[in-house]
Design a protein around this motif. Structure first.
Motif, PDB file in Angstrom:
ATOM      1  N   ARG A   1       0.852  -1.191   0.000  1.00  0.00           N
ATOM      2  CA  ARG A   1       0.000   0.000   0.000  1.00  0.00           C
ATOM      3  C   ARG A   1       0.885   1.237   0.000  1.00  0.00           C
ATOM      4  O   ARG A   1       1.733   1.401   0.866  1.00  0.00           O
ATOM      5  N   ILE A   2       0.693   2.107  -0.987  1.00  0.00           N
ATOM      6  CA  ILE A   2       1.505   3.328  -1.058  1.00  0.00           C
ATOM      7  C   ILE A   2       1.094   4.265   0.069  1.00  0.00           C
ATOM      8  O   ILE A   2      -0.073   4.620   0.207  1.00  0.00           O
ATOM      9  N   VAL A   3       2.077   4.640   0.868  1.00  0.00           N
ATOM     10  CA  VAL A   3       1.869   5.561   1.975  1.00  0.00           C
ATOM     11  C   VAL A   3       2.180   6.988   1.531  1.00  0.00           C
ATOM     12  O   VAL A   3       1.508   7.939   1.906  1.00  0.00           O
ATOM     13  N   ARG A   4       3.208   7.112   0.710  1.00  0.00           N
ATOM     14  CA  ARG A   4       3.628   8.434   0.225  1.00  0.00           C
ATOM     15  C   ARG A   4       4.266   8.268  -1.145  1.00  0.00           C
ATOM     16  O   ARG A   4       5.029   7.334  -1.363  1.00  0.00           O
ATOM     17  N   LEU A   5       3.972   9.205  -2.033  1.00  0.00           N
ATOM     18  CA  LEU A   5       4.563   9.156  -3.370  1.00  0.00           C
ATOM     19  C   LEU A   5       4.793  10.571  -3.877  1.00  0.00           C
ATOM     20  O   LEU A   5       3.857  11.361  -3.947  1.00  0.00           O
ATOM     21  N   GLU A   6       6.030  10.876  -4.192  1.00  0.00           N
ATOM     22  CA  GLU A   6       6.405  12.134  -4.818  1.00  0.00           C
ATOM     23  C   GLU A   6       7.205  11.749  -6.059  1.00  0.00           C
ATOM     24  O   GLU A   6       8.336  11.267  -5.936  1.00  0.00           O
ATOM     25  N   LEU A   7       6.593  11.952  -7.228  1.00  0.00           N
ATOM     26  CA  LEU A   7       7.228  11.527  -8.467  1.00  0.00           C
ATOM     27  C   LEU A   7       8.623  12.115  -8.612  1.00  0.00           C
ATOM     28  O   LEU A   7       8.865  13.279  -8.306  1.00  0.00           O
ATOM     29  N   ASN A   8       9.543  11.259  -9.077  1.00  0.00           N
ATOM     30  CA  ASN A   8      10.953  11.606  -9.285  1.00  0.00           C
ATOM     31  C   ASN A   8      11.669  12.005  -7.998  1.00  0.00           C
ATOM     32  O   ASN A   8      12.765  12.557  -8.054  1.00  0.00           O
ATOM     33  N   ARG A   9      11.083  11.725  -6.832  1.00  0.00           N
ATOM     34  CA  ARG A   9      11.732  12.041  -5.560  1.00  0.00           C
ATOM     35  C   ARG A   9      11.760  10.843  -4.613  1.00  0.00           C
ATOM     36  O   ARG A   9      12.827  10.378  -4.256  1.00  0.00           O
ATOM     37  N   LEU A  10      10.574  10.363  -4.204  1.00  0.00           N
ATOM     38  CA  LEU A  10      10.547   9.276  -3.226  1.00  0.00           C
ATOM     39  C   LEU A  10       9.216   8.565  -3.222  1.00  0.00           C
ATOM     40  O   LEU A  10       8.212   9.097  -3.687  1.00  0.00           O
ATOM     41  N   GLY A  11       9.239   7.363  -2.667  1.00  0.00           N
ATOM     42  CA  GLY A  11       8.024   6.582  -2.477  1.00  0.00           C
ATOM     43  C   GLY A  11       8.159   5.737  -1.226  1.00  0.00           C
ATOM     44  O   GLY A  11       9.255   5.274  -0.902  1.00  0.00           O
ATOM     45  N   ILE A  12       7.059   5.558  -0.519  1.00  0.00           N
ATOM     46  CA  ILE A  12       7.036   4.721   0.684  1.00  0.00           C
ATOM     47  C   ILE A  12       5.817   3.821   0.583  1.00  0.00           C
ATOM     48  O   ILE A  12       4.727   4.276   0.214  1.00  0.00           O
ATOM     49  N   SER A  13       5.999   2.544   0.894  1.00  0.00           N
ATOM     50  CA  SER A  13       4.866   1.617   0.898  1.00  0.00           C
ATOM     51  C   SER A  13       4.981   0.660   2.076  1.00  0.00           C
ATOM     52  O   SER A  13       6.068   0.455   2.616  1.00  0.00           O
ATOM     53  N   GLU A  14       3.841   0.097   2.442  1.00  0.00           N
ATOM     54  CA  GLU A  14       3.787  -0.886   3.524  1.00  0.00           C
ATOM     55  C   GLU A  14       3.126  -2.152   3.011  1.00  0.00           C
ATOM     56  O   GLU A  14       2.198  -2.083   2.202  1.00  0.00           O
ATOM     57  N   LEU A  15       3.617  -3.282   3.502  1.00  0.00           N
ATOM     58  CA  LEU A  15       3.058  -4.571   3.097  1.00  0.00           C
ATOM     59  C   LEU A  15       2.984  -5.497   4.305  1.00  0.00           C
ATOM     60  O   LEU A  15       4.011  -6.000   4.774  1.00  0.00           O
ATOM     61  N   PRO A  16       1.779  -5.728   4.844  1.00  0.00           N
ATOM     62  CA  PRO A  16       1.627  -6.710   5.920  1.00  0.00           C
ATOM     63  C   PRO A  16       1.808  -8.109   5.330  1.00  0.00           C
ATOM     64  O   PRO A  16       1.205  -8.448   4.313  1.00  0.00           O
ATOM     65  N   ILE A  17       2.617  -8.914   5.965  1.00  0.00           N
ATOM     66  CA  ILE A  17       2.929 -10.247   5.443  1.00  0.00           C
ATOM     67  C   ILE A  17       1.856 -11.247   5.874  1.00  0.00           C
ATOM     68  O   ILE A  17       1.581 -11.426   7.059  1.00  0.00           O
ATOM     69  N   THR A  18       1.268 -11.884   4.856  1.00  0.00           N
ATOM     70  CA  THR A  18       0.234 -12.892   5.092  1.00  0.00           C
ATOM     71  C   THR A  18       0.750 -14.249   4.616  1.00  0.00           C
ATOM     72  O   THR A  18       1.859 -14.360   4.085  1.00  0.00           O
ATOM     73  N   SER A  19      -0.078 -15.252   4.754  1.00  0.00           N
ATOM     74  CA  SER A  19       0.314 -16.603   4.341  1.00  0.00           C
ATOM     75  C   SER A  19       0.571 -16.684   2.832  1.00  0.00           C
ATOM     76  O   SER A  19       1.279 -17.577   2.375  1.00  0.00           O
ATOM     77  N   LEU A  20       0.032 -15.764   2.053  1.00  0.00           N
ATOM     78  CA  LEU A  20       0.272 -15.748   0.608  1.00  0.00           C
ATOM     79  C   LEU A  20       1.714 -15.378   0.256  1.00  0.00           C
ATOM     80  O   LEU A  20       2.181 -15.686  -0.835  1.00  0.00           O
ATOM     81  N   HIS A  21       2.417 -14.705   1.177  1.00  0.00           N
ATOM     82  CA  HIS A  21       3.759 -14.195   0.915  1.00  0.00           C
ATOM     83  C   HIS A  21       4.882 -15.105   1.417  1.00  0.00           C
ATOM     84  O   HIS A  21       6.040 -14.826   1.161  1.00  0.00           O
ATOM     85  N   VAL A  22       4.547 -16.155   2.144  1.00  0.00           N
ATOM     86  CA  VAL A  22       5.585 -16.954   2.812  1.00  0.00           C
ATOM     87  C   VAL A  22       5.624 -18.388   2.291  1.00  0.00           C
ATOM     88  O   VAL A  22       4.665 -18.877   1.696  1.00  0.00           O
ATOM     89  N   PHE A  23       6.748 -19.043   2.547  1.00  0.00           N
ATOM     90  CA  PHE A  23       6.850 -20.473   2.289  1.00  0.00           C
ATOM     91  C   PHE A  23       6.032 -21.187   3.359  1.00  0.00           C
ATOM     92  O   PHE A  23       6.159 -20.895   4.551  1.00  0.00           O
ATOM     93  N   ALA A  24       5.210 -22.130   2.959  1.00  0.00           N
ATOM     94  CA  ALA A  24       4.334 -22.833   3.898  1.00  0.00           C
ATOM     95  C   ALA A  24       5.121 -23.589   4.957  1.00  0.00           C
ATOM     96  O   ALA A  24       4.713 -23.664   6.109  1.00  0.00           O
TER      97      ALA A  24
END
Length: 189
Positions: A74-97
């Motif tokens: 999820r994009i938290v902050r975006l300034e084109l050609n400068r910076l971007g910040i995002s967050e990603l909560p890790i769920t079972s879809l993202h991990v090795f079982a």
């Protein structure tokens, strides 16, 4: 309407429309402007000019180089050609079982898609990466990625990529993203 109900409604209304003036709020709730001002003070809600300033400061640029839903996290902050910040909560879809550790391509995808989102172009591609992974990330943790543009040359952005979990670095390095029409990607350091 009781004072407590009015104040709840006031908060709800200003969340939906932070540009509402005290006069408009007074008219809506059938009370005096002075009553609205007292309610705002009690709720620590600033006057309309300050609310407008805050909304303007919180404004983010729109993703151009790819569809916003293609950005991993999820994009938290975006300034084109400068910076971007995002967050990603890790769920079972993202991990090795088997062990609950995040798949490496998920960590990469978050910073890579964020770097492309930062580029102020209609289309961007990854040109080169130099990333180091510091520790495994586990199910239930939340990744916070930041990409800062450090240099721009001939349609290529050199970006510093950094991901952490609770302040601890889990990924750090560089990503070069290029305008999809850029002819040459080599020799960009």
């Amino acid at each position: 309407m009781r004072k407590s109900e009015r104040r709840l409604a006031l908060v709800r209304m200003l969340t939906e429309n932070p540009f509402a003036t005290d006069e408009k709020l007074a008219e809506t709730f059938g009370v005096s402007v002075a009553t609205i001002r007292l309610d705002r003070q009690a709720l620590n809600i600033p006057e309309v000019r300050e609310r407008i300033r805050r909304v303007a400061a919180d404004r983010q640029d729109e993703v151009r180089a790819l569809d916003a839903h293609d950005v991993v996290g999820r994009i938290v902050r975006l300034e084109l050609n400068r910076l971007g910040i995002s967050e990603l909560p890790i769920t079972s879809l993202h991990v090795f079982a088997r062990n609950g550790i995040v798949r490496g391509h998920v960590l990469f995808a978050q910073v890579n898609s964020l770097a492309m989102a930062v580029m102020d172009e209609d289309s961007a591609v990854t040109a080169k990466t130099e990333l180091r992974f510091y520790r495994p990330v586990r199910l239930g943790e939340t990744l916070r990625a930041r990409v800062d543009v450090m240099a721009r040359h001939a349609g290529i952005l050199k970006c510093r990529a950094h991901t952490e979990v609770d302040g601890e670095t889990v990924l750090d390095g560089w990503i070069w993203v290029a305008r999809a029409s850029a002819r040459t990607w080599e020799g960009q350091d």
